[in-house]
Design a protein around this motif. Sequence first.
Motif, PDB file in Angstrom:
ATOM      1  N   HIS A  35      -4.459  -6.482   3.680  1.00 17.57           N
ATOM      2  CA  HIS A  35      -5.503  -6.159   2.950  1.00 17.57           C
ATOM      3  C   HIS A  35      -5.469  -5.542   1.738  1.00 17.57           C
ATOM      4  O   HIS A  35      -4.045  -5.412   1.197  1.00 17.57           O
ATOM      5  CB  HIS A  35      -6.351  -5.217   3.762  1.00 17.57           C
ATOM      6  N   VAL A  36      -6.166  -5.459   0.677  1.00 17.69           N
ATOM      7  CA  VAL A  36      -6.089  -5.024  -0.748  1.00 17.69           C
ATOM      8  C   VAL A  36      -5.944  -3.525  -0.683  1.00 17.69           C
ATOM      9  O   VAL A  36      -6.502  -2.610   0.096  1.00 17.69           O
ATOM     10  CB  VAL A  36      -7.505  -5.093  -1.288  1.00 17.69           C
ATOM     11  N   THR A  37      -4.780  -3.254  -1.172  1.00 17.20           N
ATOM     12  CA  THR A  37      -4.322  -1.625  -1.242  1.00 17.20           C
ATOM     13  C   THR A  37      -4.021  -1.307  -2.513  1.00 17.20           C
ATOM     14  O   THR A  37      -4.069  -1.852  -3.473  1.00 17.20           O
ATOM     15  CB  THR A  37      -3.005  -1.666  -0.489  1.00 17.20           C
ATOM     16  N   VAL A  38      -4.092   0.082  -2.823  1.00 17.36           N
ATOM     17  CA  VAL A  38      -3.536   0.658  -4.178  1.00 17.36           C
ATOM     18  C   VAL A  38      -2.331   1.561  -3.800  1.00 17.36           C
ATOM     19  O   VAL A  38      -2.130   2.265  -2.887  1.00 17.36           O
ATOM     20  CB  VAL A  38      -4.745   1.731  -4.306  1.00 17.36           C
ATOM     21  N   ASN A  39      -1.493   1.178  -4.567  1.00 21.74           N
ATOM     22  CA  ASN A  39      -0.279   1.774  -4.465  1.00 21.74           C
ATOM     23  C   ASN A  39       0.515   2.311  -5.931  1.00 21.74           C
ATOM     24  O   ASN A  39       0.065   1.779  -6.999  1.00 21.74           O
ATOM     25  CB  ASN A  39       1.012   0.614  -4.024  1.00 21.74           C
ATOM     26  N   PRO A  40       0.706   3.570  -5.941  1.00 25.31           N
ATOM     27  CA  PRO A  40       1.110   4.376  -4.849  1.00 25.31           C
ATOM     28  C   PRO A  40      -0.462   4.973  -4.245  1.00 25.31           C
ATOM     29  O   PRO A  40      -1.567   4.851  -5.134  1.00 25.31           O
ATOM     30  CB  PRO A  40       1.923   5.752  -5.208  1.00 25.31           C
ATOM     31  N   ASN A  41      -0.452   5.544  -3.316  1.00 24.09           N
ATOM     32  CA  ASN A  41      -1.836   5.849  -2.744  1.00 24.09           C
ATOM     33  C   ASN A  41      -2.020   7.412  -2.855  1.00 24.09           C
ATOM     34  O   ASN A  41      -2.980   8.019  -2.262  1.00 24.09           O
ATOM     35  CB  ASN A  41      -2.105   5.632  -1.214  1.00 24.09           C
ATOM     36  N   THR A  42      -1.014   8.257  -3.591  1.00 25.29           N
ATOM     37  CA  THR A  42      -1.487   9.693  -3.806  1.00 25.29           C
ATOM     38  C   THR A  42      -1.088   9.985  -5.473  1.00 25.29           C
ATOM     39  O   THR A  42      -0.285   9.131  -5.998  1.00 25.29           O
ATOM     40  CB  THR A  42      -0.470  10.347  -3.045  1.00 25.29           C
ATOM     41  N   ALA A  43      -1.926  10.914  -5.811  1.00 21.33           N
ATOM     42  CA  ALA A  43      -1.928  11.332  -7.139  1.00 21.33           C
ATOM     43  C   ALA A  43      -2.121  12.897  -7.345  1.00 21.33           C
ATOM     44  O   ALA A  43      -2.581  13.422  -6.400  1.00 21.33           O
ATOM     45  CB  ALA A  43      -2.269  10.452  -8.102  1.00 21.33           C
ATOM     46  N   VAL A  44      -2.175  13.459  -8.543  1.00 25.96           N
ATOM     47  CA  VAL A  44      -2.518  14.906  -8.721  1.00 25.96           C
ATOM     48  C   VAL A  44      -3.722  14.945  -9.506  1.00 25.96           C
ATOM     49  O   VAL A  44      -3.874  14.283 -10.461  1.00 25.96           O
ATOM     50  CB  VAL A  44      -1.225  15.536  -9.214  1.00 25.96           C
ATOM     51  N   GLN A  45      -4.601  15.755  -8.873  1.00 23.28           N
ATOM     52  CA  GLN A  45      -5.811  16.019  -9.596  1.00 23.28           C
ATOM     53  C   GLN A  45      -5.478  16.361 -11.192  1.00 23.28           C
ATOM     54  O   GLN A  45      -4.725  17.306 -11.486  1.00 23.28           O
ATOM     55  CB  GLN A  45      -6.767  17.300  -8.972  1.00 23.28           C
ATOM     56  N   GLY A  46      -6.432  16.169 -12.047  1.00 25.86           N
ATOM     57  CA  GLY A  46      -6.259  16.354 -13.407  1.00 25.86           C
ATOM     58  C   GLY A  46      -5.178  15.851 -14.228  1.00 25.86           C
ATOM     59  O   GLY A  46      -5.247  15.841 -15.496  1.00 25.86           O
ATOM     60  N   GLY A  47      -4.444  14.778 -13.589  1.00 21.68           N
ATOM     61  CA  GLY A  47      -3.234  14.018 -14.350  1.00 21.68           C
ATOM     62  C   GLY A  47      -3.651  12.707 -14.447  1.00 21.68           C
ATOM     63  O   GLY A  47      -4.854  12.111 -14.074  1.00 21.68           O
TER      64      GLY A  47
END
Length: 241
Positions: A30-42
């Motif tokens: 299915h449609v995905t976003v990669n990477p699937n984690t990041a940092v708030q404010g960045g």
Amino acid sequence: MRLAHVARIGIALAAAATAALAFPAAASAHVTVNPNTAVQGGYTKVTFRVPTERDDASTTKVEIAIPTDKPIASVSLKPVQGWTAATETSKLTTPIKTGDGELTEAVSKITWTADGDAAIKPHQFQEFDVSLGPLPQTDQIVFKALQTYSSGEVVRWIDEPAAGAEAEHPAPVLKLSKKTDTAAGATTSAAPTATATGSATSSSSSSDGTAIGLGIAGLVLGLAGLVMGILAYRRHPAPSA
């Protein structure tokens, strides 16, 4: 007969294992976003990966919704050969302050449309890169997506994650974690230790290698001397009494 029966059982088990391995692959297409984690404010670069799951149609258009309840001030797109990209903006209910002033509208939708033969063929995929930031102070961003096929079919990847349930058409989700100075400090202080350990290991390995090399060289020289001694003895045997 017994060997043939065992062979049939082995074939059946192999087929079952192949089917079990193939099922998760099909279910995860299915449609995905990669990477699937990041940092708030960045700031981060994410890739929307879009596979074509149909045997008789190609993907001709991809639409990604960018939530504006927690708006993202900067949205930049990387060109994709054979695809035309367009963005839509929406006015914000509550303007946000940025380094460049007050932001009253933000990108709310990205649309990629295939030109000519650039459509995503059956059982192929395409990737679309987007730069985002600053990321909002929230736990996650849900990017609802629409996938349009050449047959006219539209698949709506809009199901939001729910605890204990697997959605049929899950939306791409980017998880956001809080930035912690403590964690950053720990990482920084750990780096020199790792480097020192690596240097010590390298030095030890180098010393061991040198010792082994010298030992082998001595052994070779000793064997060479022995062979030369035997040859000399054969050429000049000792006189008999």
